[in-house]
Enzyme design. Sequence first.
Site, PDB file in Angstrom:
ATOM      1  N   CYS A  63       1.010  -1.202  -0.074  1.00 44.45           N
ATOM      2  CA  CYS A  63       0.092   0.113  -0.106  1.00 44.45           C
ATOM      3  C   CYS A  63       0.556   0.909  -0.123  1.00 44.45           C
ATOM      4  CB  CYS A  63      -0.905  -0.169   1.387  1.00 44.45           C
ATOM      5  SG  CYS A  63      -2.427   1.112   0.864  1.00 44.45           S
ATOM      6  N   HIS A  78      -3.846  -5.525   0.648  1.00 50.29           N
ATOM      7  CA  HIS A  78      -3.839  -5.383   1.799  1.00 50.29           C
ATOM      8  C   HIS A  78      -5.021  -6.616   2.650  1.00 50.29           C
ATOM      9  CE1 HIS A  78      -5.637  -1.775   2.357  1.00 50.29           C
ATOM     10  NE2 HIS A  78      -7.094  -2.753   2.785  1.00 50.29           N
TER      11      HIS A  78
END
Lengths: 246, 457
Positions: free
Chosen positions: A94, A194
């Site tokens: 991320c 994620h």
Amino acid sequence: MATVRLCHLYPDQMNIYADRGNIAVFRQRLAWRGHRLEVTDAGPGVEPSPDHDLWYLGGGQDRDQTMVAGDLATLKGSAMRDAADDGAAMLFVCGGIQLAGHVYVGVNGERLAGAAVLDLETTAGSSRLIGDLVIEAELDGETREVVGYENHAGRTTLGDAVRPLGRVVSGHGNDGTSGFEGAVRDRVIGTYLHGPLLPKNPWVADALLGWALAHAGEPVDLEPLDDRVEAAAHSAAVARTSHPNR
Amino acid sequence: MRTPSTVARALARSIGWLSRHAGRGGGTTVPGVILLRLRPDAVAELAGPLGRSIVISATNGKTTTARLVVAALEAVDTPIVANTAGSNLLRGVATALLDAKRPTGATGVFEVDEAAMGSVVEQLAPEVVVLMNLFRDQLDRYGELEALADGWVELVDRLPETTTLVLNADDPAIAELAHRHAKVVTFGVDDASAARAAVQHAADSTTCRNCSSPLVYERVFIGHLGHWRCPNCDRRRPPPDVSVAAFDPEGISGSSLTVATPTGPVAVATALPGLHNAYNVAAAVATASSLGLDLHTSARAIGSTGAAFGRAERVALAGHDLMVLLAKNPAGVNENLRTLVLHPDPLHLLVLLNDRTADGRDVSWIWDVDYEEIFDRVGSLTICGDRGHDMALRFRYGGFPVDRLTVHSNVGDALDAALLTMPDRAPLFALPTYTAMLELRAELVRRGVADDFWKDA
Ligand SMILES: [Zn+2]
């Protein structure tokens, strides 16, 4: 018993998408096979040693990401690039993939220099790309479905020195339009997945651990584990997406 | 003052009635949705006859605190209009006002979603605004915590001087708001024996909102709530006007508190367990204080108020006590776990994880919960929900034996399985996310052991 030395970058600042879960997976999948994970935290002001076998950088809030970016580029970038060239395994998730690139250009045009480990750059978009994400990823010559969740404003463009981690099956990926997700070079993986990434995708975890053990000079065959729960969570996640891009 | 056209109100009301009687949902927001579509500023219009209103927001504790404030007001016979059915967006407030039988001169008590505060406060023009805490919660829905905190700064800057702001001194981002408004009442916890050993992993907002330096904590109570100060500028936890001077937990059955106030200490004996409920009590007492209520009367009323729907509520089920503890974000669940370890016997747990819109679509947050703290106390564990397998993985990678992880896809099956494994009369603790709680509740209604939630919530 082998030891993998992990450098965890900014654990206190870059941790909003359950990055602790990814570290737990590294630790347990080594422990269940009789190996050990040794974690060194590298927060602001710390210059890490380039000889770690495994590196991890997760995602943070915009404010935290801006705060650590300068420190990352000046104090850590050089050690990280040396380590990547030397065959260390790395996972950037991320905000991590954004800061691992050359530059992150914010909504107001402000430019944050990254660690330049991955040949990519990221520009903030006006909307966030959010939702379940399934990709077809290739690692070590093998292709498998990898599942997770994405939530990012950044649009990431890859340069020539990296290849995408995979093709988007369902979701947005790097920029919502290219159909690609993540970036890979040598033993370095960057991704927007994620959820966290590794518990539901033990295949990716074991690839990274195998690379890290090779870097540690203790190449071992990682024996299979009882991954019933992992497999159930993975198939549940795949089944939930409607595969609109297929 | 204009009033919404009687046609619009009548239409919205009948749809609410139809919705309730057709058994679709609680019917708690449909009328409000329709009314707001017809008249966007309906809340301002409908709130006209109210004597005053109080708005309460927080990541954790707003529902319970609103109940406690309602109890304190009812104790002195104040007519109340409240959105007690848990619909806390603008449309929920609109529906509560529509349903009000005697709004004239009544006090409105509204719990309001953190992100909906701007529009609700603008339309209601409340006399008291209570801001309790901001924890990491549903990043996919609310965005980052900093953005919510910025939104509350704007909200406070727009408040008229006459509005009283009730603020949590122990939450740095909330306490910072005291620097932007004159009429402020603060609350907090002073009992050092309730402190945790260290700032928890999932702690948020641990940097100074004024100068960005990392904050220093003398004590931490919950997440990032505690006795904090900035090492770099003048910011520090203000001494609270209303504070929990003594907190004596009595296991899962409640706690005894001494709450210090500007007019002297009051004792509160409550059936609500845990330190998080001590914060809720302190917020309610601070609100009662700012309303000028007699605090001993308020304290008695607050202490005799039972749990809200899903907030440590107990249901008798097949010879067991089922205790439902809403589990929606790391700070809240960590507090529930800290309360559960006070239970002397092995814990029988039913953990339900959904990822629907009201739960947050991203289940990453379960990895920020310290479930490990109760592992050695678990007697049995039953897992359920749309993302039950993710929860099983959370326990597996915490070190929980894989052979003891069973996942059910159906709430009824999960409930049966949990009851089957338990010794007679042992309590069952359910930790559901929001929509899983609604499913659990519906199952309990089917079994005839709980009422329809929109009637008693
Ligand atoms: Zn400061």
